[in-house]
Scaffold this active site. Sequence first.
Site, mmCIF file in Angstrom:
data_model
loop_
_atom_site.group_PDB
_atom_site.id
_atom_site.type_symbol
_atom_site.label_atom_id
_atom_site.label_comp_id
_atom_site.label_asym_id
_atom_site.label_seq_id
_atom_site.Cartn_x
_atom_site.Cartn_y
_atom_site.Cartn_z
ATOM 1 C CG ASN A 224 28.818 40.278 28.236
ATOM 2 O OD1 ASN A 224 28.011 40.158 29.154
ATOM 3 N ND2 ASN A 224 30.095 40.155 28.418
ATOM 4 N N GLY B 116 27.541 44.181 35.183
ATOM 5 C CA GLY B 116 27.149 45.145 34.154
ATOM 6 C C GLY B 116 28.135 46.280 34.103
ATOM 7 C CB THR C 144 24.558 50.072 35.731
ATOM 8 O OG1 THR C 144 24.553 50.457 34.367
ATOM 9 C CG2 THR C 144 23.171 49.662 36.159
ATOM 10 C CD GLU D 167 32.506 40.143 39.697
ATOM 11 O OE1 GLU D 167 33.462 40.519 38.999
ATOM 12 O OE2 GLU D 167 32.643 39.663 40.835
ATOM 13 C CD GLU E 177 29.859 37.090 40.046
ATOM 14 O OE1 GLU E 177 30.325 36.871 38.899
ATOM 15 O OE2 GLU E 177 28.690 37.449 40.243
HETATM 16 P P1 NDP Z 1 24.320 47.628 32.117
HETATM 17 O O1 NDP Z 1 24.992 48.133 33.333
HETATM 18 O O2 NDP Z 1 23.676 48.594 31.217
HETATM 19 O O3 NDP Z 1 23.181 46.583 32.494
HETATM 20 C C1 NDP Z 1 23.423 45.420 33.265
HETATM 21 C C2 NDP Z 1 22.117 44.955 33.874
HETATM 22 O O4 NDP Z 1 21.670 45.906 34.818
HETATM 23 C C3 NDP Z 1 20.973 44.815 32.856
HETATM 24 O O5 NDP Z 1 20.144 43.735 33.227
HETATM 25 C C4 NDP Z 1 20.272 46.131 33.016
HETATM 26 O O6 NDP Z 1 18.952 46.080 32.546
HETATM 27 C C5 NDP Z 1 20.352 46.312 34.516
HETATM 28 N N1 NDP Z 1 20.168 47.679 34.994
HETATM 29 C C6 NDP Z 1 20.339 48.848 34.331
HETATM 30 N N2 NDP Z 1 20.040 49.896 35.141
HETATM 31 C C7 NDP Z 1 19.681 49.384 36.339
HETATM 32 C C8 NDP Z 1 19.264 49.945 37.585
HETATM 33 N N3 NDP Z 1 19.152 51.266 37.760
HETATM 34 N N4 NDP Z 1 18.963 49.122 38.605
HETATM 35 C C9 NDP Z 1 19.085 47.797 38.458
HETATM 36 N N5 NDP Z 1 19.449 47.185 37.304
HETATM 37 C C10 NDP Z 1 19.761 47.971 36.258
HETATM 38 O O7 NDP Z 1 25.418 46.749 31.356
HETATM 39 P P2 NDP Z 1 25.273 46.072 29.922
HETATM 40 O O8 NDP Z 1 24.095 45.165 29.911
HETATM 41 O O9 NDP Z 1 25.400 47.139 28.895
HETATM 42 O O10 NDP Z 1 26.583 45.134 29.901
HETATM 43 C C11 NDP Z 1 27.836 45.540 29.490
HETATM 44 C C12 NDP Z 1 28.713 45.870 30.688
HETATM 45 O O11 NDP Z 1 28.830 44.737 31.524
HETATM 46 C C13 NDP Z 1 30.127 46.216 30.287
HETATM 47 O O12 NDP Z 1 30.540 47.345 31.005
HETATM 48 C C14 NDP Z 1 30.933 45.013 30.716
HETATM 49 O O13 NDP Z 1 32.270 45.259 31.008
HETATM 50 C C15 NDP Z 1 30.186 44.562 31.912
HETATM 51 N N6 NDP Z 1 30.473 43.169 32.212
HETATM 52 C C16 NDP Z 1 31.245 42.884 33.305
HETATM 53 C C17 NDP Z 1 31.591 41.574 33.583
HETATM 54 C C18 NDP Z 1 32.385 41.221 34.789
HETATM 55 O O14 NDP Z 1 32.415 40.059 35.148
HETATM 56 N N7 NDP Z 1 33.055 42.158 35.453
HETATM 57 C C19 NDP Z 1 31.170 40.475 32.702
HETATM 58 C C20 NDP Z 1 30.351 40.898 31.585
HETATM 59 C C21 NDP Z 1 30.035 42.211 31.359
HETATM 60 P P3 NDP Z 1 18.639 46.587 31.039
HETATM 61 O O15 NDP Z 1 19.453 45.774 30.125
HETATM 62 O O16 NDP Z 1 17.215 46.366 30.909
HETATM 63 O O17 NDP Z 1 19.031 48.037 31.032
#
Ligand code: NDP
Length: 480
Positions: free
Chosen positions: A150, A226, A230, A248, A461
């Site tokens: 994002n 993320g 996950t 986070e 963080e």
């Molecule tokens: P995901 O959890 O799908 O992915 C986040 C990252 O983790 C990506 O790089 C993804 O790779 C990677 N990933 C996925 N599966 C694994 C695994 N099994 N092991 C290690 N890494 C993995 O989140 P999104 O990218 O869809 O992001 C949106 C989410 O992030 C929302 O829930 C949002 O709220 C959260 N978010 C939280 C923030 C905070 O500060 N608390 C800030 C911004 C967003 P790939 O993309 O290749 O699957």
Amino acid sequence: MEKLRNYIGGAFLEPSTGEYIDNYDPSTGEVYSLIPNSDDKDVEMAVEAAQKAFPLWSGMLAEERGNMIQKVADGIAARMDEFVAAESRDNGKPVSLARHVDIPRAVSNFSFFASAIKHFASESHYMEGVGFNYTTRKPIGIVGCISPWNLPLYLFTWKIAPALVSGNCVIAKPSEITPYTAYLLSDVCAKAGLPAGVLNIVHGLGQKAGEAMVVHPKVKAISFTGGTVTGEHIARTAAPMFKKLSLELGGKNPNIIFADCDFDKMLSTTMRSSFANQGQICLCGSRIFVERPIYEKFKEAFVAKTNALVVSNPTDEKAKMGAIVSKPHMEKVLSYIELAKEEGGIVLSGGTQVQMPAPYDKGYYLRPTIIENLPYTCRTNQEEIFGPVVTITPFDTEEEVLTMANSTKYGLSATVWTNHLQKAHRVADQLEAGIVWVNDWLVRDLRTPFGGVKASGVGREGGWEALRFFTEPKNIFIKQ
Ligand code: NDP
């Protein structure tokens, strides 16, 4: 078609699999570049490179590391337009947003921590007549940083910068959906003279490349941003290996509007906190609670402004919203709008895709959407949608709004609008959230703790919190 490369040991490498993943431009729905589909062999190479680099990097004075990281900040700043265009194209966000928020913030992340490490100090505890304790803080070693799509470079650098200045060597994976600015960053690092292996960027799928980082025994800490699902999986995998974890995760943030607020300021900020970055910011306020005396006034003004909000291709300077990041994500958001209707919700604005003229006709555009008439307990009001969709709900008392606000499993951030000082303190104090803004939104001081409670994460963080996370304390006692 352009092929991105992994950045391992200072070199730009093809993935060991020889396979690539399509990288889409969400504004047109077209594939425009190819991403390495890396696996555990690439991660292994990155670990070896990091291991080799660690003695030199961790042995440097903090000031020297800080100066080197400042050069990375300067390198991004010098290529601002290129980074801005790349971020907008990869993510679908308006160019104006990337120019004013994402890329300047990536620069600040590096320069803030380049400076912070020069001011970081460890503690000493004197025991009168007995002796004294001093605490050293050493880098952990090799750490993994995994970030979402994002705010691609913004969140990627928010982790990498403190990890590096603290003396760690880093293996980092951007989201495979938005890898491009991370790729540009590797070029900046190489040109800035960052020693080979200090930062390694491995591209690919979370479940393959990301997972390989999480399970690797030599990767001693994982900083992850993320989704909660996950995060849960990573915690389950990493915990038995006793890795340090910073998670986070998701949010479902309340935006609480009291009748005594500054209405105009609240309204314009609520537009941003609802729909900035197509609603794809973990801090967006997706549940809006409005005190009943101003509910109808708010509804009318908010709907009118939302109907007038310009959704356009990201390069259009008038665009307030661009494209949703991917087709699957757009479909997920649309499915939640359908769910809201099934749950009895009334769509006051939006609710549909936007048909754009060519060449954007296959892009992923949604109207900003406002829904009312939903109970606070329904799925639409409990689950993270992460798109330009908000619900509005009236309330009568502080007690009632706090019950509704705190009812989700999440606890990332909250916004409160009131001009009553004591009420502001009282409500802020009782909100289950890691971050509360009163009479504003998304004001960020990089020194403050950043993170959530409940299912929104573990750890904080920012500022000293980040430098503490990326270092291991050791207490040494000396007898007097
Ligand atoms: P995901 O959890 O799908 O992915 C986040 C990252 O983790 C990506 O790089 C993804 O790779 C990677 N990933 C996925 N599966 C694994 C695994 N099994 N092991 C290690 N890494 C993995 O989140 P999104 O990218 O869809 O992001 C949106 C989410 O992030 C929302 O829930 C949002 O709220 C959260 N978010 C939280 C923030 C905070 O500060 N608390 C800030 C911004 C967003 P790939 O993309 O290749 O699957």
